[in-house]
Write a protein that holds these residues in place. Structure first.
Motif, short mmCIF file in Angstrom:
data_model
loop_
_atom_site.label_atom_id
_atom_site.label_comp_id
_atom_site.label_asym_id
_atom_site.label_seq_id
_atom_site.Cartn_x
_atom_site.Cartn_y
_atom_site.Cartn_z
N THR A 17 0.96 -1.32 0.04
CA THR A 17 0.23 0.19 0.21
C THR A 17 0.93 1.17 0.16
O THR A 17 1.62 1.21 0.85
CB THR A 17 -0.87 -0.05 1.20
OG1 THR A 17 -1.68 -1.19 1.15
CG2 THR A 17 -1.85 1.24 1.19
N LEU A 18 0.81 2.17 -0.99
CA LEU A 18 1.43 3.33 -1.08
C LEU A 18 0.76 4.53 -0.80
O LEU A 18 -0.20 4.54 -1.47
CB LEU A 18 2.26 3.47 -2.39
CG LEU A 18 3.01 1.78 -3.03
CD1 LEU A 18 3.37 1.97 -4.43
CD2 LEU A 18 4.11 1.72 -1.96
N VAL A 19 1.29 5.54 -0.04
CA VAL A 19 0.31 6.41 0.21
C VAL A 19 1.08 7.79 -0.15
O VAL A 19 2.19 8.07 0.03
CB VAL A 19 0.13 6.58 1.89
CG1 VAL A 19 -0.77 7.72 2.29
CG2 VAL A 19 -0.20 5.27 2.34
N GLY A 20 0.08 8.41 -0.93
CA GLY A 20 0.41 9.80 -1.54
C GLY A 20 -0.39 11.06 -0.76
O GLY A 20 -0.91 10.75 0.31
N GLU A 21 -0.08 12.10 -1.26
CA GLU A 21 -0.82 13.35 -0.63
C GLU A 21 -2.54 13.14 -1.19
O GLU A 21 -3.45 13.70 -0.07
CB GLU A 21 -0.26 14.63 -1.16
CG GLU A 21 -1.20 15.84 -0.84
CD GLU A 21 -0.41 17.22 -0.96
OE1 GLU A 21 -0.85 18.24 -0.85
OE2 GLU A 21 0.51 17.17 -2.04
N TRP A 22 -2.78 12.92 -2.36
CA TRP A 22 -4.26 13.04 -2.87
C TRP A 22 -4.65 11.33 -3.04
O TRP A 22 -5.79 11.37 -2.87
CB TRP A 22 -4.32 13.54 -4.04
CG TRP A 22 -3.65 15.07 -4.15
CD1 TRP A 22 -2.51 15.48 -4.65
CD2 TRP A 22 -4.32 16.33 -3.29
NE1 TRP A 22 -2.51 16.93 -4.44
CE2 TRP A 22 -3.42 17.42 -3.65
CE3 TRP A 22 -5.63 16.24 -2.53
CZ2 TRP A 22 -3.96 18.46 -3.22
CZ3 TRP A 22 -5.80 17.62 -2.15
CH2 TRP A 22 -4.97 18.49 -2.15
N VAL A 23 -3.97 10.59 -3.42
CA VAL A 23 -4.39 9.17 -3.67
C VAL A 23 -3.59 8.18 -2.73
O VAL A 23 -2.35 8.62 -2.49
CB VAL A 23 -4.05 8.76 -5.20
CG1 VAL A 23 -5.13 9.62 -6.04
CG2 VAL A 23 -2.79 8.91 -5.52
N ARG A 120 -6.95 16.14 -12.52
CA ARG A 120 -6.95 16.26 -10.84
C ARG A 120 -5.44 16.01 -10.38
O ARG A 120 -5.22 16.18 -9.11
CB ARG A 120 -8.00 15.69 -10.14
CG ARG A 120 -9.35 16.15 -10.79
CD ARG A 120 -10.30 15.22 -9.77
NE ARG A 120 -11.89 15.83 -10.16
CZ ARG A 120 -12.59 15.39 -9.28
NH1 ARG A 120 -12.65 14.81 -8.17
NH2 ARG A 120 -13.93 15.67 -9.92
N GLY A 121 -4.54 15.44 -11.29
CA GLY A 121 -3.35 15.14 -10.83
C GLY A 121 -3.07 13.82 -10.14
O GLY A 121 -2.22 13.28 -9.73
N TYR A 122 -4.35 13.12 -9.99
CA TYR A 122 -4.20 11.57 -9.49
C TYR A 122 -3.23 10.59 -10.12
O TYR A 122 -2.68 9.91 -9.65
CB TYR A 122 -5.73 11.07 -9.51
CG TYR A 122 -6.70 11.75 -8.70
CD1 TYR A 122 -6.28 12.60 -7.67
CD2 TYR A 122 -8.12 11.58 -8.77
CE1 TYR A 122 -7.24 13.31 -6.95
CE2 TYR A 122 -9.08 12.27 -8.22
CZ TYR A 122 -8.68 13.12 -7.06
OH TYR A 122 -9.60 13.79 -6.25
N GLY A 123 -3.56 10.61 -11.64
CA GLY A 123 -2.67 9.82 -12.58
C GLY A 123 -1.16 10.12 -12.31
O GLY A 123 -0.11 9.23 -12.03
N THR A 124 -0.67 11.35 -12.18
CA THR A 124 0.58 11.84 -12.24
C THR A 124 1.20 11.44 -10.70
O THR A 124 2.24 10.89 -10.54
CB THR A 124 0.73 13.26 -12.04
OG1 THR A 124 0.26 13.75 -13.20
CG2 THR A 124 2.31 13.73 -12.06
N GLU A 125 0.40 11.53 -9.71
CA GLU A 125 0.83 11.21 -8.05
C GLU A 125 0.86 9.75 -8.22
O GLU A 125 1.95 9.06 -7.57
CB GLU A 125 -0.06 11.82 -7.30
CG GLU A 125 0.38 11.11 -5.82
CD GLU A 125 -0.42 11.89 -4.80
OE1 GLU A 125 0.09 12.50 -3.97
OE2 GLU A 125 -1.57 11.66 -4.60
#
Length: 203
Positions: A17-23, A120-125
């Motif tokens: 499980t990898l946690v970012g700011e938005w996703v 929304r930047g989800y794919g980039t993050e």
């Protein structure tokens, strides 16, 4: 010595499980099948991914559940759901597959559920998160992808995180009467180590 060498062989047996700011990215589960069917039923997603055939949401759910339920048992691929943290909802998937353990390489692909979450930047993050795992944890040397010529938005994202265009497969996709090129892109471990997904772009 044989044991030491074996420990260096890359594998996707561990499903993180990898946690970012938005996703956050987590292993796909049967409950995500509804989102997968939504994604594969969207005309724009099907065009951008070059998915032929007609989507049949009424008959696809069971197959999607079986597909996602079986992903944990494979050590040669990693299928992660992209989850919007604010709503805890499935918004797509990111996949590392076609593992070549001897040459420490694999393929990458990503898909979002549709236009409602584009931009929304989800794919980039999500891309940066999974590449950090691929290079930093699994030990990949090379990650590759293909992107169709009619998807410049995706190519721009890939360039933003460090993928480099290496060539073009001419007329690789036949879509609604037209032939479409597919661009080949790749990212190397040494490049990732230098910029961590934030390369200095010219222009």
């Amino acid at each position: 010595m044989i044991v030491a060498m074996a420990s260096l062989i890359p594998s996707f047996a561990v499903k993180p499980t990898l946690v970012g700011e938005w996703v956050l990215l987590r292993p796909v589960a049967a409950d995500d099948a509804v989102g997968l069917v939504e994604m594969l039923s969207d005309p724009e997603v099907r065009r951008l991914t070059g998915t032929h055939g007609q989507a049949c949401p009424g008959t696809e759910l069971e197959r999607a559940e079986q597909w996602y339920s079986s992903r944990a048992g494979h050590d040669n691929r990693l299928d992660l759901a992209i989850v919007e943290q604010r709503t805890n909802s499935y918004v797509g998937e990111v996949v590392l597959n076609e593992l070549d353990a001897d040459n420490r390489s694999c393929s990458f692909r990503i898909a979002l559920v549709g236009p409602r979450v584009f931009g929304r930047g989800y794919g980039t993050e999500a891309t940066r998160l999974v590449l950090s795992h691929a290079f930093g944890t699994v030990g990949m040397h090379r990650v590759t992808l293909e992107v169709f010529a009619f998807n410049p938005r995706a190519r721009h994202v890939y360039e933003q995180v460090g993928f480099v265009h290496e060539g073009t497969m001419r007329q690789a996709l036949h879509w609604q009467g037209d032939w479409v090129d597919a661009h080949l892109m790749a990212l190397l471990a040494e490049d990732w180590s230098a910029h961590r997904g934030y390369p200095k772009l010219s222009g």
